[in-house]
Scaffold this motif. Structure first.
Motif, short mmCIF file in Angstrom:
data_model
loop_
_atom_site.label_atom_id
_atom_site.label_comp_id
_atom_site.label_asym_id
_atom_site.label_seq_id
_atom_site.Cartn_x
_atom_site.Cartn_y
_atom_site.Cartn_z
N ARG A 136 -18.18 13.60 42.07
CA ARG A 136 -17.11 13.14 42.97
C ARG A 136 -15.74 13.12 42.27
O ARG A 136 -14.74 12.79 42.86
CB ARG A 136 -17.44 11.76 43.53
N TYR A 137 -15.73 13.47 41.00
CA TYR A 137 -14.49 13.70 40.24
C TYR A 137 -14.14 15.17 40.39
O TYR A 137 -14.96 16.04 40.12
CB TYR A 137 -14.71 13.35 38.77
N GLN A 138 -12.94 15.47 40.86
CA GLN A 138 -12.58 16.86 41.13
C GLN A 138 -11.18 17.19 40.63
O GLN A 138 -10.33 16.31 40.48
CB GLN A 138 -12.64 17.14 42.64
N THR A 139 -10.97 18.46 40.37
CA THR A 139 -9.64 18.96 40.02
C THR A 139 -9.36 20.21 40.84
O THR A 139 -10.28 20.89 41.30
CB THR A 139 -9.55 19.31 38.52
N SER A 140 -8.09 20.51 41.04
CA SER A 140 -7.68 21.72 41.73
C SER A 140 -6.25 22.04 41.33
O SER A 140 -5.52 21.17 40.84
CB SER A 140 -7.80 21.56 43.25
N LYS A 192 -5.75 13.87 28.27
CA LYS A 192 -7.18 14.18 28.33
C LYS A 192 -7.44 15.52 29.04
O LYS A 192 -8.39 15.69 29.80
CB LYS A 192 -7.96 13.07 29.06
N ASN A 193 -6.53 16.46 28.79
CA ASN A 193 -6.62 17.82 29.34
C ASN A 193 -6.58 17.86 30.87
O ASN A 193 -7.01 18.84 31.49
CB ASN A 193 -7.88 18.53 28.84
N SER A 194 -6.03 16.80 31.47
CA SER A 194 -5.86 16.80 32.93
C SER A 194 -4.62 17.56 33.35
O SER A 194 -4.39 17.78 34.54
CB SER A 194 -5.80 15.37 33.46
#
Length: 533
Positions: free
Chosen positions: A285-289, A330-332
């Protein structure tokens, strides 16, 4: 000088860091605390909900559900018609917009050409004080609507052809005008929004009437929530959810706690404090785009300390972007070595060249040879979550250039901009940008041209200005991109700003919803999101 989508944040939405109102965490344990047919989404307190006055993330998220744009963007970020049947031009100066039949406003009014013309005229007329007014400056007659006593009240470049067709004449050809029409300033307004021609009802934005997939449910509950519900007469794809509750939080950390407890369904931005544990906490449920944000340090080029491009290049070379991105973010986010976002057609990697590479030895030599100042100040807005990365950058510059470097926090983003605008001494200063629409010009024009709406650093290069203008007037997209890229190459030589990081959407959702997607503008796709059950 007008501020476009300058971003006050580092990893947070603009409005979040400009100060939120009272927390509305609430909830009764159901999806969003309002039952299984409701999806709850965290937002900040919007500044406005009038389309031509909505220039921040929270308000834009809300009105993206209440209105449908003339165009949206496909996977290649090219414009595709939504409310428009067609947008055509033979010379990129005179554009004909034909509307799709079947759209109605939420009060039952049929959408017609006049609704766009009236809304755009209202937005462009300077005495109305609309934050998005500058989006109409490319339309013929815009200048006559400016000043305290404008010469006219309507744009000469707008002409109704019939109830579903109108013509837009620009002051000069612009290749990306169709792309530009996806921005929220170009939404229509119903007749019911006005108390008299050109006069918006004072309470309109408390319950905006749009022509989008959702309609208001009640009124804007300031500092608490905004409820919208599915509009059944919407002629395109119907939303999967019946109700959306935009829940207003004061602190993202409080929203994150509610997310973990399944008392909030969608959190569009994971707080920086929780990035190190979010993947473990949320699992899939943790997502990136992809997202279009661009963080940079700007130089007051009018200040003798930073007038030499070699000084600016040396400072850039003394910053280890990769280390800060890893240790602080944190590389986000991703290290930036170009001046436009990777999401854009025409983006190229590492256009800053050697100035974008970490090389402390050469940086110190170049800095000393160029006569860089013995002390560097990095100013930033204290309300934007910037202290940690500014301190890390200052420590790197101290070590790598052998000079004194200090961070200086202004209480608010507006305070920083006011000082810079008045050319008060602030040293280097941080800024951020989120695109209005997917075009290189939307970065190059406002940020770097001599009269750019967000050129706060006094940068001016006639060749750069000429190339951006030629790109805008190009006959084809390929020709435009070629000119824009040539302009970007000039930025690499002059380095008026230091590219630092490109952002991503880093978001999470509860176990009670599915199909959560976010776009390049940091908006949740309200049509697709739905209850998991």
């Amino acid at each position: 000088m007008r501020v476009r989508r300058l971003a006050a944040w580092t990893a947070l939405p603009l409005a979040v860091t400009l100060g939120l109102a009272a927390c509305g965490s609430g909830g009764d344990g159901g999806s969003g605390g309002s039952g299984s047919d409701t999806v709850s989404i965290q937002i900040a307190e919007p500044q406005h909900l009038v389309p031509t006055n909505t220039t921040e993330t929270a308000g834009n998220q809300v009105i993206s559900g209440l209105f449908s744009p003339l165009v949206d963007y496909d996977a290649q970020n090219k414009p595709v018609e939504v409310a428009a049947e067609s947008v055509t031009s033979t010379d990129n100066k005179v554009w004909t917009i034909k509307l799709k039949d079947g759209f109605t406003f939420h009060n039952g009014e049929k959408v017609k050409s006049d609704n766009y013309i009236n809304a755009w005229n209202y937005g462009a007329y300077a005495p109305n004080g609309q934050g998005g007014s500058y989006f109409f400056e490319k339309i013929a007659g815009y200048e006559d609507l400016q000043g305290k006593q404008p010469k006219a009240k309507t744009l000469s470049g707008l002409k109704k052809l019939d109830d579903l067709t109108f013509q837009v004449t620009l002051g000069a050809p612009y290749i990306d005008f169709k792309t530009m029409l996806g921005y929220n300033a170009f939404y229509p307004l119903p007749d019911a929004a006005f108390s008299a021609p050109g006069v918006l009802k004072a309470d309109y934005e408390q319950a905006p009437i749009g022509q989008g997939p959702f309609k208001m449910k009640g009124t804007w509950q300031h500092d608490s929530k905004i409820d919208i519900e599915r509009y059944d007469a919407y002629p395109l794809d119907k939303p999967k959810s019946k109700n959306i509750e935009f829940r207003i939080y004061q602190q993202l950390t409080a929203a994150y706690a509610d997310l973990l407890a399944d008392n909030l369904d969608v959190l569009p931005t994971i707080p920086t404090e929780n990035l190190s544990t979010a993947q473990t906490d949320l699992g899939d449920r943790y997502q990136t785009s992809p997202m279009s944000s661009f963080q940079f340090l700007a130089f007051p080029t009018f200040d003798k300390d930073f007038a030499n491009p070699d000084v600016r290049k040396a400072i850039s070379m003394a910053i280890d972007r990769d280390e800060i991105t890893k240790s602080i973010f944190k590389n986000s986010q991703a290290p930036a070595r170009s001046f436009v976002s990777p999401v854009l057609p025409g983006y190229r990697e590492n256009t800053a060249g050697a100035a974008g590479e970490f090389n402390p030895t050469e940086a110190k030599k170049l800095y000393q040879a160029a006569g860089g100042p013995a002390k560097i100040v990095i100013s930033y807005n204290g309300d934007g979550g910037h202290k940690d990365w500014v301190d890390a950058t200052a420590n790197q510059l101290k070590a790598n250039l052998g000079v004194e470097v200090v961070g200086s926090a202004e209480p608010k983003f507006a305070d920083l901009l006011n000082k810079v605008e008045k050319k008060q001494p602030v040293g280097m200063f941080r800024l951020g940008w989120v695109m209005d629409y997917p075009s290189m010009e939307d970065y190059l024009g406002p940020l770097y041209t001599t009269n750019g709406s967000s050129n706060y650093y006094g940068y001016s290069n006639p060749d750069f200005d000429r190339l951006v203008k030629e790109g805008s007037a190009a006959a084809t997209q390929d020709e435009a991109i070629k000119k824009y890229q040539q302009a970007e190459d000039i930025l690499a030589k002059d380095m008026p700003v230091i590219p630092l990081r490109f952002g991503e959407n880093v978001f999470g959702h509860s176990s009670k919803v599915k199909n959560v997607e976010m776009d390049l503008f940091q908006r949740v796709n309200l049509v697709k999101v739905e209850a998991a059950s």
